[in-house]
Design a protein around this motif. Structure first.
Motif, PDB file in Angstrom:
ATOM      1  N   ARG A 125       0.825  -1.207   0.000  1.00 46.41           N
ATOM      2  CA  ARG A 125       0.000   0.000   0.000  1.00 46.41           C
ATOM      3  C   ARG A 125       0.856   1.251   0.000  1.00 46.41           C
ATOM      4  NH1 ARG A 125      -3.714   2.250   4.895  1.00 46.41           N
ATOM      5  NH2 ARG A 125      -1.721   3.182   5.407  1.00 46.41           N
ATOM      6  N   ASP A 126       1.937   1.243   0.773  1.00 50.37           N
ATOM      7  CA  ASP A 126       2.847   2.381   0.853  1.00 50.37           C
ATOM      8  C   ASP A 126       4.125   2.077   0.088  1.00 50.37           C
ATOM      9  OD1 ASP A 126       1.585   4.333   2.929  1.00 50.37           O
ATOM     10  OD2 ASP A 126       1.406   2.367   3.866  1.00 50.37           O
ATOM     11  N   ASP A 127       4.801   3.140  -0.362  1.00 50.59           N
ATOM     12  CA  ASP A 127       6.087   2.943  -1.013  1.00 50.59           C
ATOM     13  C   ASP A 127       7.126   2.498   0.007  1.00 50.59           C
ATOM     14  OD1 ASP A 127       7.602   5.442   0.014  1.00 50.59           O
ATOM     15  OD2 ASP A 127       5.731   6.266  -0.773  1.00 50.59           O
ATOM     16  N   ARG A 128       8.284   2.123  -0.475  1.00 52.02           N
ATOM     17  CA  ARG A 128       9.303   1.499   0.383  1.00 52.02           C
ATOM     18  C   ARG A 128       9.747   2.429   1.517  1.00 52.02           C
ATOM     19  NH1 ARG A 128       7.413  -1.525  -2.778  1.00 52.02           N
ATOM     20  NH2 ARG A 128       8.479  -3.132  -4.014  1.00 52.02           N
ATOM     21  N   VAL A 129       9.942   3.713   1.203  1.00 51.66           N
ATOM     22  CA  VAL A 129      10.427   4.648   2.220  1.00 51.66           C
ATOM     23  C   VAL A 129       9.393   4.815   3.327  1.00 51.66           C
ATOM     24  CG1 VAL A 129      11.133   7.032   2.661  1.00 51.66           C
ATOM     25  CG2 VAL A 129      11.919   5.854   0.596  1.00 51.66           C
ATOM     26  N   ASN A 130       8.132   5.037   2.945  1.00 55.81           N
ATOM     27  CA  ASN A 130       7.095   5.224   3.955  1.00 55.81           C
ATOM     28  C   ASN A 130       6.841   3.947   4.748  1.00 55.81           C
ATOM     29  OD1 ASN A 130       5.788   8.043   3.757  1.00 55.81           O
ATOM     30  ND2 ASN A 130       6.045   7.440   1.634  1.00 55.81           N
ATOM     31  N   ALA A 132       9.094   1.696   5.510  1.00 54.78           N
ATOM     32  CA  ALA A 132      10.190   1.602   6.478  1.00 54.78           C
ATOM     33  C   ALA A 132       9.980   2.558   7.652  1.00 54.78           C
ATOM     34  CB  ALA A 132      11.520   1.902   5.791  1.00 54.78           C
ATOM     35  N   LEU A 133       9.487   3.758   7.379  1.00 58.54           N
ATOM     36  CA  LEU A 133       9.240   4.723   8.449  1.00 58.54           C
ATOM     37  C   LEU A 133       8.109   4.258   9.365  1.00 58.54           C
ATOM     38  CD1 LEU A 133       9.563   8.010   6.380  1.00 58.54           C
ATOM     39  CD2 LEU A 133      11.104   7.258   8.192  1.00 58.54           C
ATOM     40  N   ILE A 134       7.081   3.648   8.799  1.00 58.35           N
ATOM     41  CA  ILE A 134       5.987   3.126   9.604  1.00 58.35           C
ATOM     42  C   ILE A 134       6.476   2.003  10.517  1.00 58.35           C
ATOM     43  CG2 ILE A 134       3.835   1.796   9.471  1.00 58.35           C
ATOM     44  CD1 ILE A 134       3.169   3.472   6.956  1.00 58.35           C
ATOM     45  N   VAL A 135       7.330   1.132   9.976  1.00 56.84           N
ATOM     46  CA  VAL A 135       7.891   0.045  10.784  1.00 56.84           C
ATOM     47  C   VAL A 135       8.700   0.616  11.950  1.00 56.84           C
ATOM     48  CG1 VAL A 135       9.549  -1.852  10.789  1.00 56.84           C
ATOM     49  CG2 VAL A 135       7.894  -1.664   8.930  1.00 56.84           C
ATOM     50  N   LEU A 136       9.555   1.589  11.670  1.00 59.98           N
ATOM     51  CA  LEU A 136      10.381   2.181  12.726  1.00 59.98           C
ATOM     52  C   LEU A 136       9.517   2.866  13.784  1.00 59.98           C
ATOM     53  CD1 LEU A 136      13.301   3.713  10.609  1.00 59.98           C
ATOM     54  CD2 LEU A 136      13.366   1.675  12.050  1.00 59.98           C
ATOM     55  N   LYS A 137       8.504   3.589  13.345  1.00 64.95           N
ATOM     56  CA  LYS A 137       7.625   4.275  14.292  1.00 64.95           C
ATOM     57  C   LYS A 137       6.848   3.260  15.135  1.00 64.95           C
ATOM     58  CE  LYS A 137       5.504   7.816  12.639  1.00 64.95           C
ATOM     59  NZ  LYS A 137       4.512   8.673  11.943  1.00 64.95           N
ATOM     60  N   SER A 138       6.345   2.208  14.508  1.00 62.04           N
ATOM     61  CA  SER A 138       5.616   1.172  15.236  1.00 62.04           C
ATOM     62  C   SER A 138       6.499   0.515  16.285  1.00 62.04           C
ATOM     63  CB  SER A 138       5.088   0.114  14.262  1.00 62.04           C
ATOM     64  OG  SER A 138       4.250   0.673  13.292  1.00 62.04           O
ATOM     65  N   GLU A 139       7.724   0.190  15.898  1.00 59.00           N
ATOM     66  CA  GLU A 139       8.646  -0.446  16.838  1.00 59.00           C
ATOM     67  C   GLU A 139       8.943   0.463  18.024  1.00 59.00           C
ATOM     68  OE1 GLU A 139       9.922  -3.425  16.937  1.00 59.00           O
ATOM     69  OE2 GLU A 139       9.205  -4.219  15.032  1.00 59.00           O
ATOM     70  N   ALA A 140       9.127   1.745  17.766  1.00 57.01           N
ATOM     71  CA  ALA A 140       9.418   2.681  18.855  1.00 57.01           C
ATOM     72  C   ALA A 140       8.247   2.757  19.834  1.00 57.01           C
ATOM     73  CB  ALA A 140       9.725   4.068  18.285  1.00 57.01           C
ATOM     74  N   GLY A 241       9.371  10.105   0.323  1.00 58.08           N
ATOM     75  CA  GLY A 241       9.444   9.068  -0.695  1.00 58.08           C
ATOM     76  C   GLY A 241       8.526   9.269  -1.870  1.00 58.08           C
ATOM     77  N   ARG A 242       7.866  10.425  -1.976  1.00 53.65           N
ATOM     78  CA  ARG A 242       6.950  10.632  -3.077  1.00 53.65           C
ATOM     79  C   ARG A 242       7.678  10.882  -4.391  1.00 53.65           C
ATOM     80  NH1 ARG A 242       2.043   8.594  -2.312  1.00 53.65           N
ATOM     81  NH2 ARG A 242       1.079   9.338  -0.427  1.00 53.65           N
TER      82      ARG A 242
END
Length: 270
Positions: A125-130, A132-140, A241-242
């Motif tokens: 659904r999201d591009d690779r950069v976004n 990765a940012l969602i994963v990092l934010k979720s983990e934090a 990442g747009r």
């Protein structure tokens, strides 16, 4: 030619010429009057108010995690209709002293699923950069939440190894990753999410079989993991990442006899 005939010819000659301006004006389209009957209706589909609370994104994101965390907390120790002590006794009766370390690795399996699906050519659904940012934010969010709750509750593990039992970090990790898999690929196929949640449930079961966590720990841990992923998505605005960075940043080498070599960098923010 008699005077009467001259007058009739003059009238017949000048009458059409005098009518031309009126005909020209009649052929010119006139703008229609402005329609003001709908001026206060919803222009462009703009929302005229907030959605009902039960249909809001915040409620839908929090309802399942809240139920899981609430149920887990209600079964701590000997509380609830089917308490953590009851579940622990039943698990020990079935599995005895069986132990395994598979859950230490299986908690990361949903992330491996994301990589495999992307390599297979399925778009997320999201591009690779976004993503990765969602994963990092979720983990934090998840790691900080689990650490704070573990420290405040100080519940002893079933194997009495320490007082950091509630909630289960392994389970939270697995369900966080499974929630991301489900969100990113549910438009392609629901089976991606079903597979990820099956793995996460297996991690929760193994944590109890390994005598590392109570029932309350794994149920609440699942809620914390899902909630962390949902909060990351709700707070993310897809600003990165747009477009390739080359469209906004340019660099040019410079040289001058007095100043030597240098580099000119131009940034054009949107």
């Amino acid at each position: 030619m008699t005077p009467l005939i001259r007058k009739l010819l003059a009238v017949a000659f000048f009458l059409p010429l005098g009518a031309l301006p009126e005909q020209a004006n009649a052929q010119t389209p006139q703008p229609a009057p402005a329609d003001t009957t709908h001026k206060y209706e919803n222009p462009g589909g703009v929302s005229q108010g907030k959605k009902p609370f039960l249909k809001s994104k915040g409620f839908r994101a929090a309802i399942v995690p809240a139920v899981l965390i609430g149920y887990g907390a209600s079964t701590i120790n000997g509380h609830g209709l089917y308490s953590s002590y009851d579940a622990h006794n039943d698990i020990r009766r079935v599995f005895g002293s069986y132990r395994t370390h598979v859950d230490d690795y299986l908690q990361w399996a949903p992330y491996l699923e994301i990589g495999g699906v992307l390599l297979a050519g399925v778009d997320s659904r999201d591009d690779r950069v976004n993503l990765a940012l969602i994963v990092l934010k979720s983990e934090a969010i998840m790691l900080s939440t689990v650490y704070v709750i573990k420290t405040l509750t100080a519940i002893e593990r079933p194997d009495q190894s320490n007082n950091l039992s509630f909630p289960s970090g392994h389970t939270a990790q697995a369900f966080l990753a499974a929630s991301i898999v489900h969100t990113e690929f549910r438009d392609k196929s629901q089976w991606y999410g079903i597979g990820a949640y099956t793995i996460a449930t297996s991690v929760a079961a193994l944590r109890m079989i390994n005598d590392k966590h109570w029932q309350s720990d794994v149920v609440a841990g699942a809620g914390v993991g899902i909630l962390s992923a949902h909060l990351a998505y709700l707070s993310h605005r897809n600003r990165w990442g747009r477009k390739p960075i080359g469209r906004d940043v340019s660099a040019m080498p410079l040289w001058s006899p007095s100043g030597g070599m240098g580099m000119s960098v131009t940034w054009r923010p949107k």
